[in-house]
Motif scaffolding. Structure first.
Motif, PDB file in Angstrom:
ATOM      1  N   ASP A 165       0.838  -1.183   0.000  1.00  0.00           N
ATOM      2  CA  ASP A 165       0.000   0.000   0.000  1.00  0.00           C
ATOM      3  C   ASP A 165       0.879   1.241   0.000  1.00  0.00           C
ATOM      4  OD1 ASP A 165      -1.803   2.046   0.407  1.00  0.00           O
ATOM      5  OD2 ASP A 165      -2.897   1.005   1.966  1.00  0.00           O
ATOM      6  N   CYS A 166       0.798   1.994  -1.077  1.00  0.00           N
ATOM      7  CA  CYS A 166       1.668   3.156  -1.249  1.00  0.00           C
ATOM      8  C   CYS A 166       1.204   4.373  -0.457  1.00  0.00           C
ATOM      9  CB  CYS A 166       1.713   3.492  -2.741  1.00  0.00           C
ATOM     10  SG  CYS A 166       2.941   4.669  -3.251  1.00  0.00           S
ATOM     11  N   VAL A 167      -0.089   4.566  -0.283  1.00  0.00           N
ATOM     12  CA  VAL A 167      -0.591   5.812   0.285  1.00  0.00           C
ATOM     13  C   VAL A 167      -1.013   5.744   1.749  1.00  0.00           C
ATOM     14  CG1 VAL A 167      -1.328   6.717  -1.958  1.00  0.00           C
ATOM     15  CG2 VAL A 167      -2.951   5.445  -0.550  1.00  0.00           C
ATOM     16  N   SER A 168      -1.151   4.560   2.320  1.00  0.00           N
ATOM     17  CA  SER A 168      -1.679   4.458   3.684  1.00  0.00           C
ATOM     18  C   SER A 168      -0.625   4.236   4.751  1.00  0.00           C
ATOM     19  CB  SER A 168      -2.694   3.318   3.773  1.00  0.00           C
ATOM     20  OG  SER A 168      -3.790   3.593   2.936  1.00  0.00           O
ATOM     21  N   ASN A 169       0.536   3.749   4.383  1.00  0.00           N
ATOM     22  CA  ASN A 169       1.539   3.407   5.377  1.00  0.00           C
ATOM     23  C   ASN A 169       2.871   4.055   5.044  1.00  0.00           C
ATOM     24  OD1 ASN A 169       0.076   1.289   7.032  1.00  0.00           O
ATOM     25  ND2 ASN A 169      -0.177   0.494   4.960  1.00  0.00           N
ATOM     26  N   ALA A 170       3.353   4.897   5.946  1.00  0.00           N
ATOM     27  CA  ALA A 170       4.642   5.563   5.732  1.00  0.00           C
ATOM     28  C   ALA A 170       5.756   4.520   5.692  1.00  0.00           C
ATOM     29  CB  ALA A 170       4.907   6.562   6.840  1.00  0.00           C
ATOM     30  N   PRO A 171       6.689   4.667   4.767  1.00  0.00           N
ATOM     31  CA  PRO A 171       7.783   3.706   4.641  1.00  0.00           C
ATOM     32  C   PRO A 171       8.949   4.049   5.560  1.00  0.00           C
ATOM     33  CG  PRO A 171       7.996   5.364   2.953  1.00  0.00           C
ATOM     34  CD  PRO A 171       6.726   5.682   3.712  1.00  0.00           C
ATOM     35  N   ILE A 231       5.328   9.878  -3.089  1.00  0.00           N
ATOM     36  CA  ILE A 231       6.430  10.660  -2.520  1.00  0.00           C
ATOM     37  C   ILE A 231       6.123  10.900  -1.044  1.00  0.00           C
ATOM     38  CG2 ILE A 231       7.713  12.827  -2.600  1.00  0.00           C
ATOM     39  CD1 ILE A 231       6.791  13.045  -5.577  1.00  0.00           C
ATOM     40  N   TRP A 232       6.954  10.318  -0.188  1.00  0.00           N
ATOM     41  CA  TRP A 232       6.801  10.462   1.259  1.00  0.00           C
ATOM     42  C   TRP A 232       7.876  11.380   1.804  1.00  0.00           C
ATOM     43  CZ3 TRP A 232       3.049   8.593   4.453  1.00  0.00           C
ATOM     44  CH2 TRP A 232       2.150   7.665   3.903  1.00  0.00           C
ATOM     45  N   GLN A 233       7.542  12.135   2.839  1.00  0.00           N
ATOM     46  CA  GLN A 233       8.504  13.022   3.484  1.00  0.00           C
ATOM     47  C   GLN A 233       8.508  12.743   4.988  1.00  0.00           C
ATOM     48  OE1 GLN A 233       5.846  14.127   1.666  1.00  0.00           O
ATOM     49  NE2 GLN A 233       4.506  15.024   3.185  1.00  0.00           N
ATOM     50  N   SER A 234       9.700  12.735   5.591  1.00  0.00           N
ATOM     51  CA  SER A 234       9.845  12.357   6.999  1.00  0.00           C
ATOM     52  C   SER A 234       9.198  13.344   7.963  1.00  0.00           C
ATOM     53  CB  SER A 234      11.321  12.185   7.352  1.00  0.00           C
ATOM     54  OG  SER A 234      12.020  13.411   7.218  1.00  0.00           O
ATOM     55  N   TRP A 235       9.030  14.601   7.596  1.00  0.00           N
ATOM     56  CA  TRP A 235       8.476  15.602   8.498  1.00  0.00           C
ATOM     57  C   TRP A 235       6.962  15.628   8.489  1.00  0.00           C
ATOM     58  CZ3 TRP A 235      10.881  16.367   3.932  1.00  0.00           C
ATOM     59  CH2 TRP A 235      10.172  17.035   2.940  1.00  0.00           C
ATOM     60  N   ASP A 236       6.317  14.872   7.626  1.00  0.00           N
ATOM     61  CA  ASP A 236       4.858  14.774   7.594  1.00  0.00           C
ATOM     62  C   ASP A 236       4.494  13.355   7.199  1.00  0.00           C
ATOM     63  OD1 ASP A 236       2.129  14.982   7.376  1.00  0.00           O
ATOM     64  OD2 ASP A 236       2.144  16.519   5.824  1.00  0.00           O
ATOM     65  N   MET A 237       4.435  12.481   8.186  1.00  0.00           N
ATOM     66  CA  MET A 237       4.235  11.055   7.922  1.00  0.00           C
ATOM     67  C   MET A 237       2.758  10.672   7.779  1.00  0.00           C
ATOM     68  SD  MET A 237       7.339   9.620   8.050  1.00  0.00           S
ATOM     69  CE  MET A 237       7.343   8.035   8.827  1.00  0.00           C
ATOM     70  N   GLY A 238       1.847  11.647   7.780  1.00  0.00           N
ATOM     71  CA  GLY A 238       0.427  11.350   7.701  1.00  0.00           C
ATOM     72  C   GLY A 238      -0.025  10.865   6.336  1.00  0.00           C
ATOM     73  N   LYS A 239       0.613  11.368   5.279  1.00  0.00           N
ATOM     74  CA  LYS A 239       0.229  10.966   3.928  1.00  0.00           C
ATOM     75  C   LYS A 239       1.332  11.405   2.971  1.00  0.00           C
ATOM     76  CE  LYS A 239      -2.270  15.204   3.009  1.00  0.00           C
ATOM     77  NZ  LYS A 239      -3.353  15.861   2.385  1.00  0.00           N
TER      78      LYS A 239
END
Length: 152
Positions: free
Chosen positions: A20-26, A88-96
Protein backbone atom coordinates in the motif's frame (compact mmCIF):
# COMPACT_ATOMS: atom_id res chain seq x y z
CA UNK A 1 2.84 -23.59 17.19
CA UNK A 2 2.55 -20.38 19.21
CA UNK A 3 5.89 -19.17 17.84
CA UNK A 4 4.73 -19.79 14.27
CA UNK A 5 1.52 -17.82 14.85
CA UNK A 6 3.44 -14.95 16.44
CA UNK A 7 5.88 -14.95 13.53
CA UNK A 8 3.02 -14.83 11.02
CA UNK A 9 1.36 -11.96 12.92
CA UNK A 10 4.62 -10.04 13.14
CA UNK A 11 5.16 -10.36 9.38
CA UNK A 12 1.63 -9.32 8.41
CA UNK A 13 2.04 -5.56 9.00
CA UNK A 14 5.17 -5.58 6.84
CA UNK A 15 3.27 -7.22 3.98
CA UNK A 16 0.46 -4.67 4.26
CA UNK A 17 2.97 -1.82 4.26
CA UNK A 18 4.72 -3.19 1.19
CA UNK A 19 1.48 -3.42 -0.77
CA UNK A 20 0.00 0.00 0.00
CA UNK A 21 1.67 3.16 -1.25
CA UNK A 22 -0.59 5.81 0.29
CA UNK A 23 -1.68 4.46 3.68
CA UNK A 24 1.54 3.41 5.38
CA UNK A 25 4.64 5.56 5.73
CA UNK A 26 7.78 3.71 4.64
CA UNK A 27 11.19 3.43 6.28
CA UNK A 28 13.64 6.07 5.10
CA UNK A 29 16.53 3.72 4.48
CA UNK A 30 18.78 2.79 2.87
CA UNK A 31 19.88 6.25 1.79
CA UNK A 32 20.43 6.66 -1.97
CA UNK A 33 21.55 10.30 -2.19
CA UNK A 34 21.98 13.40 -0.04
CA UNK A 35 22.16 17.19 -0.26
CA UNK A 36 23.37 19.48 2.53
CA UNK A 37 23.67 23.18 1.64
CA UNK A 38 21.65 26.17 0.54
CA UNK A 39 20.31 26.31 -2.99
CA UNK A 40 19.01 28.83 -5.50
CA UNK A 41 15.56 28.90 -7.10
CA UNK A 42 15.52 26.65 -10.16
CA UNK A 43 18.60 24.71 -9.08
CA UNK A 44 18.34 20.92 -9.39
CA UNK A 45 19.90 19.59 -6.21
CA UNK A 46 19.08 15.87 -6.58
CA UNK A 47 18.60 13.72 -9.64
CA UNK A 48 18.68 9.98 -9.02
CA UNK A 49 17.92 7.81 -12.04
CA UNK A 50 17.14 4.11 -12.15
CA UNK A 51 16.97 3.24 -8.49
CA UNK A 52 14.53 1.16 -6.46
CA UNK A 53 12.36 3.37 -4.23
CA UNK A 54 15.18 5.87 -3.59
CA UNK A 55 15.67 7.70 -0.29
CA UNK A 56 17.19 11.20 -0.25
CA UNK A 57 18.61 12.88 2.87
CA UNK A 58 18.24 16.68 2.91
CA UNK A 59 19.95 19.04 5.35
CA UNK A 60 19.04 22.69 4.84
CA UNK A 61 20.27 25.50 7.14
CA UNK A 62 16.79 27.13 6.93
CA UNK A 63 13.34 26.12 5.70
CA UNK A 64 13.45 25.49 1.96
CA UNK A 65 10.66 25.19 -0.63
CA UNK A 66 11.27 22.50 -3.25
CA UNK A 67 9.51 20.65 -6.03
CA UNK A 68 9.90 16.87 -5.92
CA UNK A 69 9.08 14.74 -8.95
CA UNK A 70 9.34 11.04 -9.58
CA UNK A 71 8.73 8.60 -12.39
CA UNK A 72 8.64 4.86 -11.89
CA UNK A 73 8.35 1.66 -13.88
CA UNK A 74 7.45 -1.97 -13.33
CA UNK A 75 7.43 -5.03 -15.56
CA UNK A 76 5.53 -8.28 -15.29
CA UNK A 77 5.86 -11.27 -17.56
CA UNK A 78 2.61 -12.84 -18.67
CA UNK A 79 0.52 -9.71 -18.17
CA UNK A 80 -0.31 -10.43 -14.54
CA UNK A 81 1.03 -7.30 -12.84
CA UNK A 82 -1.33 -5.14 -10.82
CA UNK A 83 -1.50 -2.57 -8.04
CA UNK A 84 1.54 -0.57 -9.15
CA UNK A 85 1.80 2.97 -7.77
CA UNK A 86 4.54 5.45 -6.84
CA UNK A 87 4.23 7.90 -3.93
CA UNK A 88 6.43 10.66 -2.52
CA UNK A 89 6.80 10.46 1.26
CA UNK A 90 8.50 13.02 3.48
CA UNK A 91 9.85 12.36 7.00
CA UNK A 92 8.48 15.60 8.50
CA UNK A 93 4.86 14.77 7.59
CA UNK A 94 4.23 11.06 7.92
CA UNK A 95 0.43 11.35 7.70
CA UNK A 96 0.23 10.97 3.93
CA UNK A 97 2.41 11.22 0.83
CA UNK A 98 2.68 14.66 -0.78
CA UNK A 99 2.15 13.14 -4.23
CA UNK A 100 0.98 9.85 -5.72
CA UNK A 101 0.49 8.41 -9.19
CA UNK A 102 -2.65 6.70 -10.34
CA UNK A 103 -2.78 2.97 -9.57
CA UNK A 104 -2.03 0.71 -12.53
CA UNK A 105 -4.69 -1.28 -14.29
CA UNK A 106 -4.74 -5.02 -13.59
CA UNK A 107 -2.96 -7.30 -16.01
CA UNK A 108 -0.05 -5.11 -17.12
CA UNK A 109 3.23 -6.17 -18.71
CA UNK A 110 4.82 -2.71 -18.49
CA UNK A 111 3.71 0.12 -16.21
CA UNK A 112 4.97 3.68 -15.81
CA UNK A 113 3.71 6.21 -13.30
CA UNK A 114 4.57 9.78 -12.26
CA UNK A 115 4.02 11.90 -9.18
CA UNK A 116 5.12 15.35 -8.05
CA UNK A 117 4.57 17.84 -5.27
CA UNK A 118 5.77 21.17 -3.98
CA UNK A 119 6.65 21.21 -0.29
CA UNK A 120 8.38 23.27 2.36
CA UNK A 121 11.21 21.25 3.87
CA UNK A 122 11.93 22.23 7.49
CA UNK A 123 15.52 23.14 8.31
CA UNK A 124 17.79 20.37 9.56
CA UNK A 125 17.99 16.74 8.53
CA UNK A 126 14.91 15.47 6.68
CA UNK A 127 14.25 12.54 4.34
CA UNK A 128 12.22 12.02 1.17
CA UNK A 129 11.36 8.67 -0.42
CA UNK A 130 9.90 7.87 -3.83
CA UNK A 131 8.18 4.61 -2.85
CA UNK A 132 6.97 2.25 -5.56
CA UNK A 133 4.73 -0.72 -4.78
CA UNK A 134 3.24 -3.38 -7.06
CA UNK A 135 1.99 -6.97 -7.12
CA UNK A 136 3.35 -9.68 -9.41
CA UNK A 137 5.86 -7.32 -11.00
CA UNK A 138 9.43 -6.12 -10.65
CA UNK A 139 10.30 -2.47 -9.99
CA UNK A 140 12.45 -1.54 -12.99
CA UNK A 141 13.49 1.98 -12.13
CA UNK A 142 12.34 4.88 -10.06
CA UNK A 143 13.78 8.34 -10.50
CA UNK A 144 13.59 11.27 -8.12
CA UNK A 145 14.42 14.88 -8.91
CA UNK A 146 14.39 17.73 -6.41
CA UNK A 147 14.48 21.34 -7.57
CA UNK A 148 14.73 24.33 -5.19
CA UNK A 149 12.08 27.03 -5.39
CA UNK A 150 12.87 29.58 -2.70
CA UNK A 151 13.93 29.81 0.91
CA UNK A 152 10.89 29.23 3.02
Amino acid sequence: MKATGALALSLFPMAVMASDCVSNAPAFSPQTSSFAATCSPGETIVHVAKSKSPVVKLDFPSDQEVTISTSSGAKSSGGNGHGAQVCIWQSWDMGKPCGASAVSQDGFNDWNGNASCGVKVPKGIQYVRALQVNSNADEQNTTITIVCRRNG
